[in-house]
Design a protein around this motif. Structure first.
Motif, mmCIF file in Angstrom:
data_model
loop_
_atom_site.group_PDB
_atom_site.id
_atom_site.type_symbol
_atom_site.label_atom_id
_atom_site.label_comp_id
_atom_site.label_asym_id
_atom_site.label_seq_id
_atom_site.Cartn_x
_atom_site.Cartn_y
_atom_site.Cartn_z
ATOM 1 N N ILE A 29 7.119 -90.169 6.724
ATOM 2 C CA ILE A 29 7.090 -89.205 5.609
ATOM 3 C C ILE A 29 6.449 -87.894 6.064
ATOM 4 O O ILE A 29 6.949 -86.806 5.762
ATOM 5 C CB ILE A 29 6.342 -89.808 4.390
ATOM 6 C CG1 ILE A 29 7.209 -90.890 3.747
ATOM 7 C CG2 ILE A 29 6.011 -88.729 3.366
ATOM 8 C CD1 ILE A 29 6.493 -91.737 2.719
ATOM 9 N N LEU A 30 5.338 -88.004 6.820
ATOM 10 C CA LEU A 30 4.678 -86.794 7.339
ATOM 11 C C LEU A 30 5.628 -86.004 8.236
ATOM 12 O O LEU A 30 5.703 -84.775 8.138
ATOM 13 C CB LEU A 30 3.412 -87.161 8.115
ATOM 14 C CG LEU A 30 2.226 -87.626 7.270
ATOM 15 C CD1 LEU A 30 1.051 -88.002 8.163
ATOM 16 C CD2 LEU A 30 1.819 -86.545 6.278
ATOM 17 N N SER A 35 9.077 -81.402 9.021
ATOM 18 C CA SER A 35 10.361 -80.817 9.426
ATOM 19 C C SER A 35 10.912 -79.913 8.338
ATOM 20 O O SER A 35 11.541 -78.905 8.633
ATOM 21 C CB SER A 35 11.366 -81.918 9.768
ATOM 22 O OG SER A 35 11.928 -82.454 8.590
ATOM 23 N N SER A 36 10.641 -80.244 7.060
ATOM 24 C CA SER A 36 11.209 -79.405 6.008
ATOM 25 C C SER A 36 10.343 -78.173 5.731
ATOM 26 O O SER A 36 10.861 -77.122 5.387
ATOM 27 C CB SER A 36 11.437 -80.211 4.726
ATOM 28 O OG SER A 36 10.206 -80.603 4.188
ATOM 29 N N PHE A 37 9.020 -78.302 5.905
ATOM 30 C CA PHE A 37 8.159 -77.136 5.649
ATOM 31 C C PHE A 37 8.076 -76.214 6.852
ATOM 32 O O PHE A 37 8.191 -75.004 6.714
ATOM 33 C CB PHE A 37 6.755 -77.575 5.232
ATOM 34 C CG PHE A 37 6.718 -78.114 3.832
ATOM 35 C CD1 PHE A 37 7.175 -77.344 2.766
ATOM 36 C CD2 PHE A 37 6.234 -79.381 3.575
ATOM 37 C CE1 PHE A 37 7.161 -77.836 1.468
ATOM 38 C CE2 PHE A 37 6.209 -79.884 2.285
ATOM 39 C CZ PHE A 37 6.681 -79.111 1.232
ATOM 40 N N PHE A 43 10.986 -83.080 14.361
ATOM 41 C CA PHE A 43 10.255 -83.970 13.458
ATOM 42 C C PHE A 43 11.193 -84.696 12.502
ATOM 43 O O PHE A 43 10.899 -85.794 12.048
ATOM 44 C CB PHE A 43 9.194 -83.192 12.679
ATOM 45 C CG PHE A 43 7.966 -82.917 13.493
ATOM 46 C CD1 PHE A 43 7.130 -83.943 13.874
ATOM 47 C CD2 PHE A 43 7.664 -81.629 13.905
ATOM 48 C CE1 PHE A 43 6.004 -83.699 14.648
ATOM 49 C CE2 PHE A 43 6.550 -81.378 14.673
ATOM 50 C CZ PHE A 43 5.724 -82.416 15.046
ATOM 51 N N TYR A 44 12.335 -84.083 12.193
ATOM 52 C CA TYR A 44 13.317 -84.731 11.323
ATOM 53 C C TYR A 44 13.853 -85.989 12.013
ATOM 54 O O TYR A 44 13.859 -87.071 11.434
ATOM 55 C CB TYR A 44 14.447 -83.743 11.002
ATOM 56 C CG TYR A 44 15.445 -84.295 10.020
ATOM 57 C CD1 TYR A 44 15.117 -84.413 8.672
ATOM 58 C CD2 TYR A 44 16.705 -84.708 10.448
ATOM 59 C CE1 TYR A 44 16.024 -84.928 7.767
ATOM 60 C CE2 TYR A 44 17.621 -85.229 9.554
ATOM 61 C CZ TYR A 44 17.275 -85.340 8.212
ATOM 62 O OH TYR A 44 18.174 -85.858 7.327
ATOM 63 N N GLY A 45 14.271 -85.814 13.277
ATOM 64 C CA GLY A 45 14.781 -86.943 14.044
ATOM 65 C C GLY A 45 13.715 -88.005 14.241
ATOM 66 O O GLY A 45 13.968 -89.202 14.054
ATOM 67 N N LEU A 46 12.512 -87.557 14.578
ATOM 68 C CA LEU A 46 11.391 -88.470 14.801
ATOM 69 C C LEU A 46 11.089 -89.268 13.532
ATOM 70 O O LEU A 46 10.910 -90.487 13.578
ATOM 71 C CB LEU A 46 10.165 -87.654 15.221
ATOM 72 C CG LEU A 46 9.038 -88.403 15.914
ATOM 73 C CD1 LEU A 46 9.500 -88.904 17.273
ATOM 74 C CD2 LEU A 46 7.829 -87.506 16.063
ATOM 75 N N GLY A 47 11.048 -88.574 12.397
ATOM 76 C CA GLY A 47 10.783 -89.221 11.108
ATOM 77 C C GLY A 47 11.825 -90.287 10.805
ATOM 78 O O GLY A 47 11.491 -91.392 10.375
ATOM 79 N N LEU A 48 13.107 -89.967 11.070
ATOM 80 C CA LEU A 48 14.175 -90.929 10.797
ATOM 81 C C LEU A 48 14.082 -92.139 11.722
ATOM 82 O O LEU A 48 14.275 -93.274 11.277
ATOM 83 C CB LEU A 48 15.547 -90.261 10.950
ATOM 84 C CG LEU A 48 15.941 -89.291 9.841
ATOM 85 C CD1 LEU A 48 17.361 -88.782 10.076
ATOM 86 C CD2 LEU A 48 15.844 -89.941 8.468
ATOM 87 N N VAL A 49 13.765 -91.889 12.998
ATOM 88 C CA VAL A 49 13.658 -92.994 13.964
ATOM 89 C C VAL A 49 12.525 -93.938 13.553
ATOM 90 O O VAL A 49 12.697 -95.161 13.538
ATOM 91 C CB VAL A 49 13.430 -92.453 15.401
ATOM 92 C CG1 VAL A 49 13.006 -93.577 16.342
ATOM 93 C CG2 VAL A 49 14.697 -91.783 15.920
ATOM 94 N N VAL A 50 11.365 -93.357 13.184
ATOM 95 C CA VAL A 50 10.217 -94.188 12.787
ATOM 96 C C VAL A 50 10.551 -94.978 11.521
ATOM 97 O O VAL A 50 10.243 -96.169 11.409
ATOM 98 C CB VAL A 50 8.949 -93.314 12.591
ATOM 99 C CG1 VAL A 50 7.815 -94.140 12.007
ATOM 100 C CG2 VAL A 50 8.522 -92.720 13.920
#
Ligand SMILES: [Zn+2]
Length: 133
Positions: A29-30, A35-37, A43-50
């Motif tokens: 979520i972080l 990635s959006s802010f 960070f978008y890719g990283l967030g999805l992978v996690v």
């Protein structure tokens, strides 16, 4: 069939949620928020992978392996939290105490502030050394 029963049937024999998964969800979520802010795409890719890994763990049938991973995570989390609490305690006590490391064994020693030059005896190795308090 009720939704809860369906979920229960789908999760039968599967690992489910644990502290490591909750930690991974928070991290993902972080990452997604970052990635959006901040518009940092990695960070978008990283967030999805996690997030994906957290779901893979949740639906895994290899329960002993997942349990081991969680234990490892908990021991790391405990040592990090313990270290942070110690630092917080030292910061609080810094007004009244000084902290020195024993020159022989590295043991941290706490002495009261404002007593001038004092001889400190290490509680662990009994080595004496002189410092200003
Ligand atoms: Zn010592």
């Amino acid at each position: 069939m009720k939704f809860r029963d369906r979920v229960a049937r789908a999760m039968y024999g599967r690992y489910g949620n644990d502290q490591l998964n909750k930690g991974m969800l928070v991290i993902s979520i972080l990452c997604l928020l970052l990635s959006s802010f901040a518009r940092i795409r990695i960070f978008y890719g990283l967030g999805l992978v996690v997030l994906l890994l957290a779901y893979v763990r949740m639906f895994s049938k290899n329960i002993p392996k997942r349990y081991q991973e969680n234990q490892k995570y908990l021991s790391i989390q405990n040592s990090v939290v313990g270290w942070l609490k110690l630092k917080q305690l030292h910061a609080k006590q810094r007004k009244m105490y000084r902290f020195y490391a024993c020159p022989t064994c590295g043991q941290k020693v706490r002495v009261p502030k404002g007593k001038g030059k004092i001889e400190i005896t290490c509680p662990q190795c009994r080595q004496a050394f002189v410092k200003r308090s």
